[in-house]
Design a protein around this motif. Structure first.
Motif, PDB file in Angstrom:
ATOM      1  N   MET A 169     -52.027  10.704 -32.030  1.00 57.27           N
ATOM      2  CA  MET A 169     -51.693   9.368 -32.576  1.00 57.27           C
ATOM      3  C   MET A 169     -50.470   8.815 -31.848  1.00 57.27           C
ATOM      4  N   ARG A 170     -50.602   7.672 -31.227  1.00 59.43           N
ATOM      5  CA  ARG A 170     -49.476   7.174 -30.488  1.00 59.43           C
ATOM      6  C   ARG A 170     -48.582   6.300 -31.372  1.00 59.43           C
ATOM      7  N   SER A 171     -47.354   6.209 -30.963  1.00 55.12           N
ATOM      8  CA  SER A 171     -46.417   5.396 -31.710  1.00 55.12           C
ATOM      9  C   SER A 171     -45.956   4.242 -30.837  1.00 55.12           C
ATOM     10  N   GLU A 172     -46.352   3.048 -31.192  1.00 52.97           N
ATOM     11  CA  GLU A 172     -45.950   1.893 -30.400  1.00 52.97           C
ATOM     12  C   GLU A 172     -44.435   1.721 -30.415  1.00 52.97           C
ATOM     13  N   ALA A 173     -43.835   2.082 -31.569  1.00 55.99           N
ATOM     14  CA  ALA A 173     -42.404   1.882 -31.695  1.00 55.99           C
ATOM     15  C   ALA A 173     -41.624   2.759 -30.722  1.00 55.99           C
ATOM     16  N   ALA A 174     -42.198   3.952 -30.400  1.00 54.97           N
ATOM     17  CA  ALA A 174     -41.488   4.868 -29.523  1.00 54.97           C
ATOM     18  C   ALA A 174     -41.656   4.488 -28.056  1.00 54.97           C
ATOM     19  N   SER A 175     -42.600   3.596 -27.762  1.00 53.49           N
ATOM     20  CA  SER A 175     -42.864   3.253 -26.377  1.00 53.49           C
ATOM     21  C   SER A 175     -41.806   2.308 -25.838  1.00 53.49           C
ATOM     22  N   PRO A 176     -41.281   2.587 -24.627  1.00 51.44           N
ATOM     23  CA  PRO A 176     -40.322   1.670 -24.025  1.00 51.44           C
ATOM     24  C   PRO A 176     -41.002   0.455 -23.415  1.00 51.44           C
ATOM     25  N   LEU A 177     -42.318   0.441 -23.422  1.00 52.92           N
ATOM     26  CA  LEU A 177     -43.039  -0.667 -22.799  1.00 52.92           C
ATOM     27  C   LEU A 177     -43.238  -1.816 -23.781  1.00 52.92           C
ATOM     28  N   ARG A 178     -43.150  -3.043 -23.241  1.00 49.78           N
ATOM     29  CA  ARG A 178     -43.509  -4.201 -24.050  1.00 49.78           C
ATOM     30  C   ARG A 178     -45.032  -4.201 -24.203  1.00 49.78           C
ATOM     31  N   PRO A 179     -45.511  -4.872 -25.230  1.00 51.60           N
ATOM     32  CA  PRO A 179     -46.964  -4.870 -25.450  1.00 51.60           C
ATOM     33  C   PRO A 179     -47.749  -5.360 -24.239  1.00 51.60           C
ATOM     34  N   ASP A 180     -47.257  -6.400 -23.570  1.00 50.53           N
ATOM     35  CA  ASP A 180     -48.030  -6.882 -22.421  1.00 50.53           C
ATOM     36  C   ASP A 180     -47.970  -5.892 -21.264  1.00 50.53           C
ATOM     37  N   ASP A 181     -46.844  -5.173 -21.152  1.00 48.25           N
ATOM     38  CA  ASP A 181     -46.763  -4.128 -20.136  1.00 48.25           C
ATOM     39  C   ASP A 181     -47.752  -3.007 -20.454  1.00 48.25           C
ATOM     40  N   ARG A 182     -47.802  -2.662 -21.727  1.00 49.57           N
ATOM     41  CA  ARG A 182     -48.711  -1.590 -22.126  1.00 49.57           C
ATOM     42  C   ARG A 182     -50.165  -1.989 -21.839  1.00 49.57           C
ATOM     43  N   ALA A 183     -50.478  -3.224 -22.115  1.00 46.97           N
ATOM     44  CA  ALA A 183     -51.833  -3.700 -21.830  1.00 46.97           C
ATOM     45  C   ALA A 183     -52.117  -3.644 -20.334  1.00 46.97           C
ATOM     46  N   PHE A 184     -51.093  -4.001 -19.540  1.00 47.28           N
ATOM     47  CA  PHE A 184     -51.257  -3.933 -18.089  1.00 47.28           C
ATOM     48  C   PHE A 184     -51.501  -2.491 -17.646  1.00 47.28           C
ATOM     49  N   VAL A 185     -50.731  -1.571 -18.239  1.00 45.45           N
ATOM     50  CA  VAL A 185     -50.880  -0.159 -17.874  1.00 45.45           C
ATOM     51  C   VAL A 185     -52.266   0.348 -18.262  1.00 45.45           C
ATOM     52  N   GLU A 186     -52.726  -0.047 -19.435  1.00 45.97           N
ATOM     53  CA  GLU A 186     -54.058   0.386 -19.874  1.00 45.97           C
ATOM     54  C   GLU A 186     -55.132  -0.110 -18.909  1.00 45.97           C
ATOM     55  N   THR A 187     -54.990  -1.350 -18.489  1.00 41.88           N
ATOM     56  CA  THR A 187     -55.950  -1.891 -17.520  1.00 41.88           C
ATOM     57  C   THR A 187     -55.862  -1.147 -16.200  1.00 41.88           C
ATOM     58  N   ALA A 246     -62.274   7.901 -23.037  1.00 45.61           N
ATOM     59  CA  ALA A 246     -61.260   7.142 -23.780  1.00 45.61           C
ATOM     60  C   ALA A 246     -60.061   8.020 -24.119  1.00 45.61           C
ATOM     61  N   ALA A 247     -60.351   9.290 -24.428  1.00 40.64           N
ATOM     62  CA  ALA A 247     -59.259  10.196 -24.798  1.00 40.64           C
ATOM     63  C   ALA A 247     -58.321  10.430 -23.615  1.00 40.64           C
ATOM     64  N   VAL A 248     -58.911  10.520 -22.420  1.00 41.56           N
ATOM     65  CA  VAL A 248     -58.084  10.736 -21.233  1.00 41.56           C
ATOM     66  C   VAL A 248     -57.229   9.498 -20.966  1.00 41.56           C
ATOM     67  N   ILE A 249     -57.859   8.331 -21.088  1.00 39.84           N
ATOM     68  CA  ILE A 249     -57.100   7.091 -20.882  1.00 39.84           C
ATOM     69  C   ILE A 249     -55.942   7.020 -21.870  1.00 39.84           C
ATOM     70  N   GLU A 250     -56.244   7.353 -23.124  1.00 41.54           N
ATOM     71  CA  GLU A 250     -55.209   7.303 -24.160  1.00 41.54           C
ATOM     72  C   GLU A 250     -54.056   8.237 -23.808  1.00 41.54           C
ATOM     73  N   ARG A 251     -54.418   9.442 -23.355  1.00 41.49           N
ATOM     74  CA  ARG A 251     -53.384  10.436 -23.039  1.00 41.49           C
ATOM     75  C   ARG A 251     -52.536   9.975 -21.854  1.00 41.49           C
TER      76      ARG A 251
END
Lengths: 175, 187
Positions: free
Chosen positions: A1-19, B66-71
């Motif tokens: 379970m990830r914690s958005e609050a603990a992330s140093p990334l801004r939401p748009d940065d996080r979205a960029f990273v996910e992409t 998806a799990a790998v991406i999440e990690r």
């Protein structure tokens, strides 16, 4: 379970990273897996690669070729940690593909053929294998491979030619 | 191999090899004319291109789970790259702990030395190794040992560049280190 609050990334940065991970991750993983080590170790390196890329997120965002930038990080990590390791699970990806809708007999034949090709690639010397993977799996142009590996274009091409010759011999393609 | 090379083939060798290597390249008109006349060169190019197609299919990367991406994203977003436990220890704490870990884990052939300073380093080593194991950076295959060895090497390089390091470390980075068999391989 990830914690958005603990992330140093801004939401748009996080979205960029996910992409970024979604788009580049498969190719980076393919490269690391085939060239440097087993699947689990490769995933660790990929995670570390993107972690380091995020440390320079502005450069990644503004740079023209962030795929090459990320691959350079991955390559350095591979060379640091797993230079002497070899991929050992050649058929693993085929298991994933087997569930993708191809007919069972076709899958069995494809599995055998592709496993043979993958095994032959794994047997190549690292300099040749690296060029083959960057070209055929990652999809880089030879100019990009030369830039990434810091070798002349002619060397990249000659390595590919030498690799193909070995593979043709290993796979019995030559008649 | 059963090829019928001709003298003309020698002149085209470089171009044919390049065409074989880059399966997306188009031959020049002159080369195309040679390939039309030369079954041996044409067969080589055809075989190479067929093999390239097989390679692309066999090496095509599957999508990430998806799990790998999440990690991966979670790790990237954490901001803790490659330093694990040592990030939390701080620069000098990490140096001391990793250098001490080196003493215990790698057992340098030249001997770890003795005295209160070495004992203190050894105590820290136990804590560092325990923390490393807890952080999942150690595995039975020896990958953890190699990672620790590389980290320790960097730490010793840093420490030996300082007066404190010269006093605290009885060996240098250039010394010959042997990894105990139970800690994995190191070649």
């Amino acid at each position: 379970m990830r914690s958005e609050a603990a992330s140093p990334l801004r939401p748009d940065d996080r979205a960029f990273v996910e992409t970024l991970v979604r788009d580049l991750g498969p190719r980076v993983l393919a490269y690391v897996h085939r060239v440097c080590g087993d699947r689990q170790a490769a995933e660790d390196i990929v995670a570390e690669t993107f972690c380091r890329a995020v440390e320079n997120l502005s450069a990644v965002r503004t740079g023209g070729r962030h795929d090459l930038y990320v691959l350079k990080i991955a390559r350095n990590l591979c060379r640091d940690r797993f230079r002497r390791r070899r991929a050992s699970e050649s058929a693993e990806w085929l298991d994933e593909r087997a569930a993708s809708g191809e007919a069972p007999t076709d899958v069995a034949v494809l599995r055998e053929q592709r496993a043979a090709v993958q095994a032959a690639v794994d047997e190549l010397p690292e300099p040749l294998r690296e060029v083959v993977v960057l070209r055929m799996s990652v999809g880089l142009k030879f100019e990009e491979i030369a830039e990434l590996l810091h070798i002349p274009l002619g060397t990249a091409l000659s390595r590919m030619h030498a690799a193909l010759q070995r593979l043709r011999s290993a796979l019995g393609v030559e008649r | 191999m059963n090829r019928s090379w001709t003298r003309a083939c020698d002149e085209w060798r470089g171009a044919v090899e390049r065409l074989c290597a880059d399966d997306t390249a188009e031959p020049s008109a002159a080369l195309a004319a040679h390939l039309e006349r030369c079954p041996a060169c044409r067969a080589e190019v055809d075989e190479s291109r067929a093999l390239a197609a097989e390679l692309r299919a066999a090496l095509r990367p599957p999508p990430l789970d998806a799990a790998v991406i999440e990690r991966v994203v979670a790790r990237a977003a954490s901001g803790r790259c490659g330093r694990g436990v040592f990030l939390r220890l701080g620069r000098w704490g990490a140096c001391a702990a990793a250098a001490a870990a080196l003493a215990v884990a790698l057992r340098p052939a030249t001997g770890p030395g003795s005295g209160a300073e070495a004992e203190a380093l050894t105590r820290e080593a136990v804590e560092a190794i325990a923390a490393t194991v807890a952080a999942g950076q150690w595995d039975a295959s020896g990958a953890g040992a190699e990672a620790l060895a590389e980290l320790a090497t960097n730490v010793v390089e840093t420490l030996t560049a300082t007066q404190a390091g010269k006093r605290g470390l009885p060996w240098g980075v250039e010394d010959d280190w042997d990894l105990p068999p139970q800690c994995g391989t190191r070649s």
